[in-house]
Design a protein around this motif. Structure first.
Motif, PDB file in Angstrom:
ATOM      1  N   SER A 100      -4.348  -0.460 -11.475  1.00 24.39           N
ATOM      2  CA  SER A 100      -4.345  -0.625 -10.018  1.00 24.39           C
ATOM      3  C   SER A 100      -5.348  -1.683  -9.588  1.00 24.39           C
ATOM      4  CB  SER A 100      -4.700   0.695  -9.334  1.00 24.39           C
ATOM      5  OG  SER A 100      -4.744   0.532  -7.919  1.00 24.39           O
ATOM      6  N   GLY A 101      -4.972  -2.425  -8.558  1.00 26.37           N
ATOM      7  CA  GLY A 101      -5.900  -3.296  -7.866  1.00 26.37           C
ATOM      8  C   GLY A 101      -6.206  -2.731  -6.493  1.00 26.37           C
ATOM      9  N   ASN A 102      -7.126  -3.358  -5.788  1.00 28.22           N
ATOM     10  CA  ASN A 102      -7.461  -2.873  -4.449  1.00 28.22           C
ATOM     11  C   ASN A 102      -6.298  -3.043  -3.473  1.00 28.22           C
ATOM     12  OD1 ASN A 102      -8.224  -5.742  -4.812  1.00 28.22           O
ATOM     13  ND2 ASN A 102      -8.796  -5.635  -2.647  1.00 28.22           N
ATOM     14  N   HIS A 103      -5.452  -4.043  -3.679  1.00 22.92           N
ATOM     15  CA  HIS A 103      -4.329  -4.240  -2.759  1.00 22.92           C
ATOM     16  C   HIS A 103      -3.295  -3.132  -2.886  1.00 22.92           C
ATOM     17  CE1 HIS A 103      -5.041  -8.280  -0.911  1.00 22.92           C
ATOM     18  NE2 HIS A 103      -5.952  -8.286  -1.873  1.00 22.92           N
ATOM     19  N   GLU A 104      -3.112  -2.590  -4.082  1.00 14.01           N
ATOM     20  CA  GLU A 104      -2.206  -1.442  -4.232  1.00 14.01           C
ATOM     21  C   GLU A 104      -2.769  -0.219  -3.506  1.00 14.01           C
ATOM     22  OE1 GLU A 104      -1.068  -4.454  -6.343  1.00 14.01           O
ATOM     23  OE2 GLU A 104      -2.776  -3.468  -7.309  1.00 14.01           O
ATOM     24  N   ALA A 105      -4.078  -0.027  -3.627  1.00  9.84           N
ATOM     25  CA  ALA A 105      -4.705   1.129  -2.969  1.00  9.84           C
ATOM     26  C   ALA A 105      -4.575   1.036  -1.452  1.00  9.84           C
ATOM     27  CB  ALA A 105      -6.180   1.213  -3.371  1.00  9.84           C
ATOM     28  N   VAL A 106      -4.781  -0.162  -0.904  1.00  9.21           N
ATOM     29  CA  VAL A 106      -4.698  -0.322   0.552  1.00  9.21           C
ATOM     30  C   VAL A 106      -3.248  -0.207   1.025  1.00  9.21           C
ATOM     31  CG1 VAL A 106      -5.228  -1.838   2.499  1.00  9.21           C
ATOM     32  CG2 VAL A 106      -6.777  -1.747   0.559  1.00  9.21           C
ATOM     33  N   MET A 107      -2.305  -0.698   0.225  1.00  4.45           N
ATOM     34  CA  MET A 107      -0.893  -0.546   0.585  1.00  4.45           C
ATOM     35  C   MET A 107      -0.515   0.932   0.644  1.00  4.45           C
ATOM     36  SD  MET A 107       2.493  -2.094  -1.312  1.00  4.45           S
ATOM     37  CE  MET A 107       4.153  -1.583  -0.811  1.00  4.45           C
ATOM     38  N   LEU A 108      -0.969   1.723  -0.326  1.00  7.66           N
ATOM     39  CA  LEU A 108      -0.685   3.158  -0.317  1.00  7.66           C
ATOM     40  C   LEU A 108      -1.263   3.832   0.924  1.00  7.66           C
ATOM     41  CD1 LEU A 108      -1.135   4.344  -4.006  1.00  7.66           C
ATOM     42  CD2 LEU A 108       0.925   4.545  -2.606  1.00  7.66           C
ATOM     43  N   ASP A 109      -2.467   3.431   1.296  1.00  7.12           N
ATOM     44  CA  ASP A 109      -3.080   4.018   2.485  1.00  7.12           C
ATOM     45  C   ASP A 109      -2.257   3.699   3.728  1.00  7.12           C
ATOM     46  OD1 ASP A 109      -5.621   5.325   3.660  1.00  7.12           O
ATOM     47  OD2 ASP A 109      -5.343   3.541   4.895  1.00  7.12           O
ATOM     48  N   PHE A 110      -1.750   2.476   3.794  1.00  6.20           N
ATOM     49  CA  PHE A 110      -0.901   2.094   4.927  1.00  6.20           C
ATOM     50  C   PHE A 110       0.382   2.919   4.955  1.00  6.20           C
ATOM     51  CE2 PHE A 110       2.798  -0.276   6.400  1.00  6.20           C
ATOM     52  CZ  PHE A 110       2.428  -0.600   7.695  1.00  6.20           C
ATOM     53  N   LEU A 111       1.006   3.110   3.790  1.00 12.56           N
ATOM     54  CA  LEU A 111       2.264   3.863   3.756  1.00 12.56           C
ATOM     55  C   LEU A 111       2.074   5.288   4.257  1.00 12.56           C
ATOM     56  CD1 LEU A 111       3.804   2.678   0.358  1.00 12.56           C
ATOM     57  CD2 LEU A 111       4.415   1.957   2.676  1.00 12.56           C
TER      58      LEU A 111
END
Length: 258
Positions: A100-111
């Motif tokens: 995982s990168g930080n962009h995947e983590a932030v995308m999940l939070d948005f979803l």
């Protein structure tokens, strides 16, 4: 299917994101490891790099892994295609492991918590949504969630949710961003593994006997030091996607595509 994905499907408010991601520890390394830097939605370039890696691996004996260092989405034009590639197109003769990168983590939070002012949209999320065919986010939150559920495959969400934050083999530790100094690999937090910016002094020597291999911090060319290797050559600025090959009996070698 995990609770987070069920929440996503049912429109629940809970973000589909684990509290602490898995860490992978292996007592034995393969003969060759290819580590790929931040992709950021450039699927065509990733496809060309994978072809180069497969061709290189074909002429080498032994086991081979490809370690993806995270940030598959955002900024580039084809984030959806990158996730489809990583979830449906295995490589012949090479085991692919995605972190995982930080962009995947932030995308999940948005979803899980969509809004028109979410920080993900400022980090390249607009481009990712456009790759799914969503060019304008409605103002109403329920409408947002309904659209997201209809456009983003559950398989993509499951993939993002399942990504580990670290992979360790003898001699090397693979992460997206970096390791916090003085903290054992098993005790590292996701916040550091996904967001930390390494210091120049981290190049001096391997920590805990491990060379850190990472992306996250764009550099003009792949950096190979005694303590760490940075493979992020900022594809969204340079047009270059980079990988490093780490082999048992050879010095590190760089493979790149445009």
């Amino acid at each position: 299917m995990t609770r987070g994905i069920l929440d996503f499907l049912r429109g629940g408010a809970q973000a589909p994101s684990p509290r602490q991601r898995r860490k992978l520890f292996f007592e034995r390394a393969p003969d060759h490891i290819y580590a790929v830097g931040d992709v950021h939605g450039y699927d065509d370039t990733l496809g060309r790099l994978e072809e180069l890696i497969v061709a290189d691996a074909r002429g080498r004996a032994g086991t081979k892994w490809l370690v993806m260092l995270g940030d598959y989405v955002d900024r580039g034009p084809k984030s959806s295609a990158v996730l489809t590639r990583l979830t449906t197109q295995p490589l012949v003769g090479i085991r692919r492991i995605c972190l995982s990168g930080n962009h995947e983590a932030v995308m999940l939070d948005f979803l899980g918590n969509p809004s028109t002012n979410h920080q993900w949209l400022r980090l390249g999320g607009q481009e990712t949504l456009a790759s799914y065919g969503l060019n304008r986010l409605p103002a109403d939150r329920e409408e947002q969630k309904k659209l997201l559920r209809s456009l983003i495959p559950v398989k993509h969400v499951a993939f993002l949710e399942s990504l580990p934050s670290m992979l360790q083999v003898p001699g090397y530790c693979f992460v997206h961003a970096g390791l916090k100094k003085g903290v054992a690999p098993a005790d590292q937090t996701d916040a550091d593994l996904l967001w930390l910016r390494p210091l120049a002094s981290d190049n001096a020597a391997a920590a805990n006997g491990l060379v850190t291999v990472h992306g996250h911090t764009p550099v003009a060319s792949v950096e190979i030091g005694a303590g760490r290797i940075n493979v992020d050559t900022g594809i969204y600025m340079s047009g270059i996607l980079s990988a490093v090959r780490l082999s048992r009996r050879e010095p590190p070698d760089i493979i790149q595509s445009r």
